[in-house]
Each structure stands twice: as structure tokens, then as C-alpha cells.
Design a protein around this motif. Structure first.
Motif, mmCIF file in Angstrom:
data_model
loop_
_atom_site.group_PDB
_atom_site.id
_atom_site.type_symbol
_atom_site.label_atom_id
_atom_site.label_comp_id
_atom_site.label_asym_id
_atom_site.label_seq_id
_atom_site.Cartn_x
_atom_site.Cartn_y
_atom_site.Cartn_z
ATOM 1 N N ALA A 180 0.824 -1.215 0.000
ATOM 2 C CA ALA A 180 0.000 0.000 0.000
ATOM 3 C C ALA A 180 0.851 1.255 0.000
ATOM 4 C CB ALA A 180 -0.941 -0.002 1.205
ATOM 5 N N GLU A 181 2.070 1.182 0.556
ATOM 6 C CA GLU A 181 2.939 2.346 0.598
ATOM 7 C C GLU A 181 3.278 2.860 -0.804
ATOM 8 O OE1 GLU A 181 6.401 1.981 2.982
ATOM 9 O OE2 GLU A 181 5.374 0.914 4.595
ATOM 10 N N LYS A 182 3.222 1.977 -1.784
ATOM 11 C CA LYS A 182 3.544 2.386 -3.148
ATOM 12 C C LYS A 182 2.547 3.414 -3.676
ATOM 13 C CE LYS A 182 5.809 -2.003 -4.243
ATOM 14 N NZ LYS A 182 5.801 -3.206 -5.109
ATOM 15 N N GLU A 183 1.371 3.505 -3.045
ATOM 16 C CA GLU A 183 0.378 4.484 -3.469
ATOM 17 C C GLU A 183 0.803 5.921 -3.156
ATOM 18 O OE1 GLU A 183 -3.472 3.349 -2.024
ATOM 19 O OE2 GLU A 183 -3.316 1.335 -2.882
ATOM 20 N N LEU A 184 1.911 6.065 -2.431
ATOM 21 C CA LEU A 184 2.481 7.404 -2.258
ATOM 22 C C LEU A 184 2.858 8.008 -3.608
ATOM 23 C CD1 LEU A 184 4.749 6.804 0.860
ATOM 24 C CD2 LEU A 184 2.670 8.203 0.784
ATOM 25 N N ALA A 195 1.646 5.373 6.790
ATOM 26 C CA ALA A 195 0.965 4.640 7.859
ATOM 27 C C ALA A 195 -0.539 4.591 7.620
ATOM 28 C CB ALA A 195 1.267 5.291 9.210
ATOM 29 N N ALA A 196 -1.115 5.701 7.155
ATOM 30 C CA ALA A 196 -2.550 5.721 6.867
ATOM 31 C C ALA A 196 -2.891 4.790 5.708
ATOM 32 C CB ALA A 196 -3.002 7.144 6.561
ATOM 33 N N ALA A 201 -5.316 -0.337 3.994
ATOM 34 C CA ALA A 201 -5.119 -1.617 3.316
ATOM 35 C C ALA A 201 -5.416 -2.784 4.252
ATOM 36 C CB ALA A 201 -3.692 -1.705 2.784
ATOM 37 N N ALA A 202 -4.972 -2.696 5.490
ATOM 38 C CA ALA A 202 -5.225 -3.770 6.455
ATOM 39 C C ALA A 202 -6.720 -3.928 6.722
ATOM 40 C CB ALA A 202 -4.475 -3.482 7.751
#
Length: 293
Positions: A180-184, A195-196, A201-202
Motif C-alpha cells: 500500500a505504501e507504493k500508493e504514495l 501509515a494511513a 489496506a489492512a
């Protein structure tokens, strides 16, 4: 989580916030995202401003009806569209944006709501536009957020954002959450929050992990075509919101939408990407409340 039948073959999961006696605001989510992407705190803050807020899962997502009997191979679909083999592409996808718009309006009907303010983000903006175009008598106002018109010349993704969007989804929870961090890649440059993204995603994985619906939703967007001519004739009061940091749907998509719709108001938001950073919620909520007054 309540769910209602909106047609003979589709049930829609939804949640509401606020007083049903207040003006109704229907929140329409985007590509592959569950209603959770309209953060609960955002919904409650909007409800606290005197709106009856309804968020829901689109078909093929979350807890709403899935179309498992129509599998779509993303690679084959993209190849068919890229080569101009539209008959093959059309045969793969069982519905269009109009069907998804009918779902949202069917939800309103099931809830006894004749007319509502409709706010859509990304693909949800395309669905919201389609609601207003197909049944303007049901839409009090339209807010099209981080979206576009269906014209290929506007709202294009950057190569980096497109690569993240179409990357294969991890099947395991840990991999899915980490990715999900790749959505940055398309988030606010100032307020992007890894973190959000992981938290959403979780929660989404635990609630209803369902990557199979993505291909059908993509097909609905691609094959529904341009809304440009119809938008020129739209007479529903329209607000267009777009973040200037958006690389998933370039701000030209928002500018073009506002250009086409007679009398539309355009709000270009600095420091907002293809996201709604918590830091910008007051401005976004103020804009929606003012538009739906």
C-alpha cells in the motif's frame, strides 16, 4: 453492515451517518476501493455539518455483489483495448458505468430517498457524473472529485502511477499491506501518509479482499467512453474538486470537467494528490457543505 437489493441481481452494502432528516449526501468511491476509503471520521465530520451521509461499496467490491461468473484477465483486456479489438474487450466485461450508477440510485430508492447530493471520487466521480447525466431529476447537486470526462486526452496517469495501479496484488495480508505504501506515488507530496495507507489496506483486506473485481471495474470505465458531449448539456449544479499533486488522474481531468459543464465551479487544491489528506478535510468539507447548501 446493512445491505439492500437494488435490482434482481445486485445487492449493495452501505453505511449511513447523521440524521435522516438532513439533506442526503451519497458518497461514491473509486476504482477497486471499498467504502472504507471514505474515512469514517470524514463521514462523521460531514454529518456533523448537517448532512445525512451515505457511503457504499460499488458492485464487485467490498461486501456488495460480486460477478465471479465473468472473470476478466487484465492482461488480455488491456491488450485488446490497446490493439483496437473492442469487440473482444466488450465481450469480457459484463457491465458499464451506467449499471454502476443505477446501483447507487437504486440504493437511494431502497432507502426512500428521492433526490440526493452526489459526491464521487476518481471512478466514483465518473459514476456520479453518469448518475447526473442519466437521471438529473434524482441529483440535487454533483461534486466530481479527482475525476475526468472519459476523454483520452485528459486526466492521464503518469507512468509511475500507472505502474503502481496495475501491479499484481499480493495474496497474503502482509504483502498486501506493505504494498500500500507504493500508493504514495500519487498521494499528496506534502501530506502523503504511508501509515494511513497501510491502515486502510489492512482494514480493507480483513473486511473483503477481492482483487478479482478490479478487471471488471476497469473495463466498465474504459468501455463506457467519453461523456464530453453529454456533460455540455448537464444542468445539475456542479462542483469539480481536483488536487494539484494528482498523478493518477492528472488535474487536466478536473479542469476539462469544469470546462464542459455549464456553470460548474472548479476548486483546485494545492498539496492534494489522488487522496484526501486529513489535513485538508476542513477545506474539502467546507466546499461540499457550501455546494450542497
Amino acid at each position: 453492515m446493512p445491505s439492500v437489493a437494488v435490482s434482481s441481481d445486485v445487492s449493495i452494502a452501505y453505511e449511513s451517518f447523521g440524521d435522516p432528516g438532513d439533506p442526503p449526501v451519497l458518497l461514491v468511491m473509486g476504482f477497486g476501493a471499498q467504502m472504507l476509503a471514505w474515512h469514517e471520521d470524514f463521514c462523521r465530520a460531514l454529518a456533523d455539518r448537517g448532512r445525512y451521509v451515505i457511503r457504499y461499496d460499488n458492485r464487485d467490491c467490498g461486501l456488495s455483489t460480486k460477478f465471479d461468473e465473468h472473470p476478466v484477465d487484465m492482461g488480455r483486456f488491456i491488450a485488446a483495448v490497446s490493439s483496437g479489438d473492442f469487440p473482444a474487450a466488450l465481450a469480457m466485461v459484463p457491465y458499464r458505468l451506467r449499471d454502476m450508477a443505477d446501483d447507487g440510485l437504486g440504493l437511494l430508492t431502497a432507502l426512500g430517498i428521492e433526490r440526493a447530493h452526489v459526491v464521487g471520487a476518481s471512478m466514483g466521480g465518473m459514476i456520479a457524473q453518469t448518475m447526473a447525466l442519466s437521471f438529473p431529476e434524482r441529483v440535487l447537486t454533483l461534486t466530481s472529485m479527482m475525476s475526468s470526462t472519459g476523454e483520452s486526452a485528459y486526466g492521464q496517469s503518469s507512468p509511475e502511477a500507472q505502474a503502481v495501479l496495475f501491479a499484481p496484488k499480493a495474496a497474503d495480508r502482509a504483502g498486501y499491506v506493505a504494498a500500500a505504501e507504493k500508493e504514495l506515488a500519487w498521494a499528496s507530496q506534502r501530506y502523503g501518509d504511508a501509515a494511513a495507507l497501510r491502515e486502510l489496506a489492512a482494514a480493507s483486506y480483513d473486511r473483503a479482499y477481492y482483487p478479482a473485481g478490479i478487471g471488471r471495474q476497469l473495463g466498465a470505465m474504459v468501455l463506457s467512453g467519453s461523456r464530453a458531449d453529454a456533460l455540455r448539456e448537464l444542468r445539475v449544479p456542479t462542483l469539480v474538486i481536483h488536487g494539484l499533486d494528482d498523478t493518477l488522474i492528472d488535474p487536466s481531468g478536473g479542469r476539462r470537467t469544469a470546462e464542459l459543464v455549464p456553470g460548474a465551479e472548479l476548486l483546485l487544491v494545492p498539496d492534494m494528490g489522488h487522496d484526501r489528506p486529513r489535513e485538508l478535510w476542513p477545506d474539502l468539507i467546507d466546499a461540499v457543505v457550501s455546494h450542497t447548501a
